[in-house]
Design an enzyme around this catalytic site. Structure first.
Site: not given
Length: 590
Positions: A116, A243, A245, A255, A258, A289, A356, A397
């Site tokens: 990730f 954030q 995304h 969404l 990821e 991100r 996000h 994050r």
């Protein structure tokens, strides 16, 4: 009006709320209030995984995880909190497995792990497989598992109860001795007001992404918890850090996890270039991100976007085996087919950044205790999950740290809330404790007819935030947003609702939620204006460098009692030191 007494009241039944309930309900009499049926909570939308240094697939350890979290958060992370989260991550995953969560497995039968963004081995040398996952439905599986265990444990749920006020024993702006006393809730089915007295209150009510137009957030994520706390005179922390995304479905914001890039997906521009090699040569598509989102937005701004309007980039999975896609990414591919009529086996998927996750929120310490200023806590008041800012995410994050956050700090909040409830008696609650809530609802319901609409004001707010306080910001855009929000607040003060009924009056409650969103949007825009640097998810085109000399601190936002604040608002800004234990800030490269 009805009154209830519980040792612990938990507001919200997502992952953080139910994880807290599992701990507190074995120690104290606990109630969970939720405006949704628990399994509809937004935790169920989380797709990619929950990270922990299990080292089931590759060598890993909790210190590397801590470092990645601190670096990923652009050194605004409180490092004591990051250490707690990384250390307790392993037990958090194993606890869920023992509760029955069906993680994907390796051929040897261990919990499988995948890569990730931003998760690396040995301080950034290479990506590491740290994300424990259940296909691309990990959040859904966590939510179902926690709910089943709460039912098994006979946790008391009050479903479709909208908490609209938090009760304190005094005003934290003027009174020294202030502690939690309970909450006031509106029962959707009857329109009745309920007062819940409690020795401990835990907020786990989620984020506020619906202030943006293009967002992955559900319609219900309207920032109720942070707005209630702000109105009661308590601060909010780091609200400017939101954030975006990278991979939302273009034009929709839905969404795509990821996990798609973790399984080998590649971002491409109109020239079919794998452009992330230019922005993050080492981690490429698996950079944090904020880095990927800005890179995508920059490709579009510089004319390398795709489509008839050249306003998105492409997520390419076509080089992956269809069987692999079906096994690891079933929901993601179905979204592409359903919403964009794209076949991921053979066609790249149009994507663009979507609002996000809120890094900021109600400030807490590592016990989940809510702060009333830079250091002092409000006894009996706790928060966990996206509603909270223990500052484990800092300015950005890392993916899969959110599902970990809700489990680690939800558990902690539940334990400490129950312990506190054993140590104190109920705080005194005024006879008319429900009066401000009743006044709020009746005033909104009884306004004269007005052609303006709640939905129209909400739409205009979302368009303002998308246009002026999104991936790229400047002094001019932030000031423009503040001016527009002021006008929207004036419109909101005169808007009326059509439904005057008492049962299932969502028209009325959407009006209340819009008020919450307007309050929080003002704090976000003001924080973004005052932070004259670029850090993590907050990027100022007029101040493109990180400035540790002047801005290595958390932003604390307070609502003033007399209505005077900064830039024509009623918000006063303060500072809180960042906790640095072992990782001194340095340049962030990937």
């Amino acid at each position: 009006m009805q009154t209830h007494k519980y040792d612990v009241v938990i507001v919200g039944a997502g992952g953080a709320g139910m994880r807290a309930a599992l701990e507190s309900s074995t120690r104290a009499r606990t109630a969970v209030l939720t405006k949704l049926y628990p399994t509809r909570s937004h935790t169920g939308a989380a797709q990619g995984g929950m990270c922990a240094a299990l080292a089931n697939v590759e060598e890993d350890n909790w210190e590397w995880h801590t470092y990645d979290t601190v670096k990923g958060g652009d050194y605004l992370v409180d490092q004591d909190a990051a250490e707690v989260m990384a250390k307790e991550a392993i037990d958090a995953v194993l606890d869920l497995e023992k509760m029955g969560l069906p993680f994907n497995r390796t051929p040897e039968g261990r919990i499988d792990q995948r890569r990730f963004g931003g998760h690396t081995r040995e301080h950034g040398e290479a990506p590491v497989r740290r994300s424990c996952y259940a296909a691309d439905r990990t959040g859904h599986m966590i939510l179902q598992t926690l709910y089943q265990n709460c039912v098994k444990q006979e946790v008391s749920f009050y479903n479709e109860f909208y908490v609209l006020d938090v009760l304190l024993s005094g005003d934290p702006r003027t009174d020294e001795d202030v502690r939690a006393a309970g909450v006031v809730a509106y029962e959707l089915a009857t329109g009745e007001i309920h007062v819940f007295q409690a020795k401990s209150v835990v907020f786990a009510s989620g984020g506020f992404g619906k202030m943006f137009k293009t967002t992955s957030n559900a319609h219900t994520l309207t920032g109720d918890g942070p707005a209630m706390v702000l109105r009661r005179g308590l601060p909010l922390e780091d609200m400017e850090f939101f954030q975006f995304h990278p991979t939302g479905l273009a034009g929709l914001g839905i969404l795509l996890s990821e996990a798609a890039r973790g399984e080998g997906g590649i971002l491409r521009n109109s020239e079919n270039e794998r452009f992330m090699e230019r922005y993050a040569p080492t981690l490429k598509d698996l950079a944090p991100r904020d880095v990927v989102a800005r890179a995508m937005a920059n490709e579009v701004r510089e004319g390398r976007g795709c489509g008839p309007n050249r306003d998105y980039v492409l997520l390419d999975l076509t080089h992956l085996e269809p069987a692999h896609i079906d096994a690891k990414l079933p929901d993601i591919t179905e979204f592409a087919r359903t919403y964009l009529n794209v076949e991921p086996y053979t066609e790249p998927i149009p994507v663009f950044p979507t609002a996000h996750y809120a890094m900021g929120g109600i400030p807490t310490n590592i016990r989940g205790e809510v702060l009333r200023n830079e250091k002092d806590v409000v006894p009996g008041l706790y928060a966990a999950g996206e509603v909270a800012c223990v500052s484990v995410h800092g300015a950005n994050r890392l993916g899969t740290n959110s599902l970990l956050d809700i489990n680690v700090f939800g558990r902690r909040a539940g334990i400490y809330a129950a312990e506190h409830a054993h140590e104190v008696d109920f705080a005194e609650v005024a006879e008319n404790a429900e009066a401000p809530t009743v006044q709020l609802l009746e005033e909104l319901k009884n306004r004269p007819a007005n052609p303006d609409r709640i939905a129209a004001i909400r739409r205009d707010l979302q368009e303002v935030m998308d246009a002026h306080v999104q991936v790229y910001r400047t002094d001019e855009t932030c000031r423009h947003a503040l001016a527009e929000i002021k006008k929207l607040k004036e419109r909101y003060a005169a808007v009326s609702v059509d439904d005057k009924g008492t049962r299932y009056n969502l028209d009325l409650l959407e009006g209340v939620e819009l008020g919450f969103l307007l309050d929080l949007a003002e704090v976000v825009a003001l924080g973004a204006l005052e932070r004259k640097e670029s850090r993590g998810g907050h990027f100022r085109e007029d101040y493109q460098k990180r400035d540790d000399v002047n801005f290595l601190h958390h932003t604390m936002a307070y609502r003033t009692a007399d209505g005077t604040g900064e830039e024509g608002t009623d918000i006063r800004l303060g500072k809180k030191d960042v906790v640095i234990t072992r990782y001194e800030p340095k340049e962030r490269t990937f």
